[in-house]
Design a protein around this motif. Structure first.
Motif, PDB file in Angstrom:
ATOM      1  N   TRP A   1       0.339   8.542   9.066  1.00 22.34           N
ATOM      2  CA  TRP A   1      -0.863   9.252   8.621  1.00 22.34           C
ATOM      3  C   TRP A   1      -1.484  10.066   9.767  1.00 22.34           C
TER       4      TRP A   1
ATOM      5  N   ASN B   1      -0.660  14.258  -2.076  1.00 21.39           N
ATOM      6  CA  ASN B   1      -0.224  13.068  -1.345  1.00 21.39           C
ATOM      7  C   ASN B   1       1.276  12.863  -1.520  1.00 21.39           C
TER       8      ASN B   1
ATOM      9  N   GLN C   1       3.022   4.380   0.085  1.00 22.50           N
ATOM     10  CA  GLN C   1       2.809   5.743   0.586  1.00 22.50           C
ATOM     11  C   GLN C   1       4.026   6.618   0.393  1.00 22.50           C
TER      12      GLN C   1
ATOM     13  N   LYS D   1      -0.664   2.487  -5.091  1.00 25.67           N
ATOM     14  CA  LYS D   1      -0.974   1.606  -3.967  1.00 25.67           C
ATOM     15  C   LYS D   1      -1.585   0.318  -4.521  1.00 25.67           C
TER      16      LYS D   1
ATOM     17  N   TRP E   1       1.092  12.965   5.099  1.00 21.29           N
ATOM     18  CA  TRP E   1       0.778  12.329   3.811  1.00 21.29           C
ATOM     19  C   TRP E   1       2.083  12.115   3.028  1.00 21.29           C
TER      20      TRP E   1
ATOM     21  N   GLU F   1      -9.026   1.820  -3.347  1.00 22.25           N
ATOM     22  CA  GLU F   1      -7.880   2.584  -2.834  1.00 22.25           C
ATOM     23  C   GLU F   1      -6.596   2.336  -3.630  1.00 22.25           C
TER      24      GLU F   1
ATOM     25  N   SER G   1      -9.010  -2.799  -5.727  1.00 19.90           N
ATOM     26  CA  SER G   1      -9.456  -1.991  -4.596  1.00 19.90           C
ATOM     27  C   SER G   1      -9.696  -0.561  -5.062  1.00 19.90           C
TER      28      SER G   1
ATOM     29  N   PHE H   1       0.879  -1.178   0.000  1.00 20.89           N
ATOM     30  CA  PHE H   1       0.000   0.000   0.000  1.00 20.89           C
ATOM     31  C   PHE H   1       0.918   1.231   0.000  1.00 20.89           C
TER      32      PHE H   1
ATOM     33  N   GLU I   1       3.493   6.625   6.155  1.00 22.90           N
ATOM     34  CA  GLU I   1       3.161   7.460   4.992  1.00 22.90           C
ATOM     35  C   GLU I   1       4.439   7.884   4.271  1.00 22.90           C
TER      36      GLU I   1
ATOM     37  N   TRP J   1      -4.354  12.827  -4.580  1.00 22.04           N
ATOM     38  CA  TRP J   1      -4.986  11.574  -4.107  1.00 22.04           C
ATOM     39  C   TRP J   1      -6.247  11.242  -4.920  1.00 22.04           C
TER      40      TRP J   1
ATOM     41  N   PHE K   1       0.292   3.751  10.841  1.00 19.70           N
ATOM     42  CA  PHE K   1      -0.013   3.771   9.405  1.00 19.70           C
ATOM     43  C   PHE K   1       1.053   4.637   8.740  1.00 19.70           C
TER      44      PHE K   1
ATOM     45  N   GLU L   1      -1.202   1.013   5.780  1.00 16.69           N
ATOM     46  CA  GLU L   1      -2.143  -0.016   6.157  1.00 16.69           C
ATOM     47  C   GLU L   1      -1.459  -1.037   7.055  1.00 16.69           C
TER      48      GLU L   1
HETATM   49  N1  DDQ Z   1      -3.745   8.802   2.755  1.00 12.37           N
HETATM   50  O1  DDQ Z   1      -2.760   8.177   2.139  1.00 12.37           O
HETATM   51  C1  DDQ Z   1      -4.550   9.470   1.752  1.00 12.37           C
HETATM   52  C2  DDQ Z   1      -3.168   9.789   3.639  1.00 12.37           C
HETATM   53  C3  DDQ Z   1      -4.503   7.870   3.574  1.00 12.37           C
HETATM   54  C4  DDQ Z   1      -5.166   6.800   2.782  1.00 12.37           C
HETATM   55  C5  DDQ Z   1      -5.958   5.856   3.643  1.00 12.37           C
HETATM   56  C6  DDQ Z   1      -6.879   5.018   2.844  1.00 12.37           C
HETATM   57  C7  DDQ Z   1      -7.760   4.119   3.653  1.00 12.37           C
HETATM   58  C8  DDQ Z   1      -7.093   2.860   4.079  1.00 12.37           C
HETATM   59  C9  DDQ Z   1      -7.989   1.682   4.108  1.00 12.37           C
HETATM   60  C10 DDQ Z   1      -7.294   0.446   3.600  1.00 12.37           C
HETATM   61  C11 DDQ Z   1      -8.073  -0.212   2.490  1.00 12.37           C
HETATM   62  C12 DDQ Z   1      -7.286  -1.217   1.697  1.00 12.37           C
END
Ligand code: DDQ
Ligand code: CA
Length: 264
Positions: free
Chosen positions: A109, A180, A54, A250, A135, A230, A228, A52, A95, A194, A93, A69
């Motif tokens: 985050w 981001n 960042q 991501k 971020w 995301e 996803s 994921f 970043e 983002w 989390f 994540e």
């Molecule tokens: N950010 O990177 C924009 C600061 C935060 C992103 C957070 C996204 C939600 C996370 C949920 C995990 C789903 C796989």
């Protein structure tokens, strides 16, 4: 808000002032038009589809990634998707990731904690608390540049991470938020927007958007292989020396080397 008090020559008293908000006198609707550029893929490399992403950052000749994540710091390579080394960061989390050549700096985050790493493989040297969201992060001329989801870029002292100044990012006068992942280049900072396929190039001094980069060809290339909502473009790294630009996303299975070209 401008702080006229700070612009007086009473510099000692100004030590107590909040971060300076930089502005140009003629900032506003008359801003010159940004360049329109397109990111074209020149090479495709493997990327861990469970990462994921960042932060993406070259450091001491190696490529590092910060993943959110589940959360870790990892050293990756262009040859394989699996990380060559990683250290998990449970309970936070992670970043944005930046390097000053000696240390790696990793944001979180909403955990208000900056991780500082040194050595190879990197070992945690310290953690520094800061207020607000983390971020994107990159390093430019002795300062760490942070995005926090707003249209403000904040400039921090790497020593204790205190905020020294800030600038508002505008595109022809309009504030640009959701900035981001960041990458500091000589002549501007690149920022992923983002949930979009757009990367902005921003002037450090004025916050003006110098270029709007369309990276939708990359999202198109991974379409059908990501599952996803995301799984969005995030991750920009410039290779020192060659200046090759790498972009990923991501949970994307690919990491792309791109060139920026003017529209046809
Ligand atoms: N950010 O990177 C924009 C600061 C935060 C992103 C957070 C996204 C939600 C996370 C949920 C995990 C789903 C796989
Ligand atoms: Ca970066």
């Amino acid at each position: 808000m401008r702080r006229p008090f700070c612009s007086l020559s009473l510099s000692l008293l100004c030590l107590a002032c909040a971060p300076t908000q930089r502005q140009t006198p003629d900032a506003g609707a008359q801003d010159s038009k940004p360049q329109r550029l397109v990111a074209q893929v020149v090479h495709t490399y493997p990327h861990d589809p469970t990462a994921f992403t960042q932060g993406l950052q070259f450091h001491q000749g190696q490529l590092y990634e910060s993943t959110g994540e589940k959360g870790d710091l990892r050293r990756i390579s262009l040859d394989q998707a699996a990380p060559l080394w990683k250290q998990s960061l449970p309970g936070v989390f992670p970043e944005g990731l930046a390097s000053d050549g000696e240390r790696l700096y990793q944001l979180t985050w909403q955990d208000e904690t900056l991780f500082v790493w040194s050595g190879a493989p990197p070992a945690q040297e310290k953690q520094v608390a800061y207020p607000g969201e983390g971020w994107g992060l990159c390093y430019w001329k002795g300062q760490l540049v942070r995005s926090d989801g707003t249209a403000t870029l904040r400039f921090h002292d790497p020593k204790d991470f205190h905020e020294k100044s800030q600038v508002q990012v505008t595109l022809q006068g309009a504030p640009q938020d959701m900035l981001n992942e960041l990458e500091c280049a000589e002549d501007g900072v690149y920022a992923n927007v983002w949930h979009s396929s757009t990367v902005l190039k921003i002037d450090y001094a004025t916050g003006r958007v110098l270029a709007v980069i369309d990276a939708s060809a990359l999202a198109e290339a991974v379409r059908g292989r990501v599952h996803s909502f995301e799984a969005v473009l995030n991750g920009i790294a410039l290779e020192p020396g060659t200046n090759r630009m790498f972009l990923t996303g991501k949970l994307w299975p690919d990491l792309f080397e791109v060139v920026l070209v003017g529209p046809a």
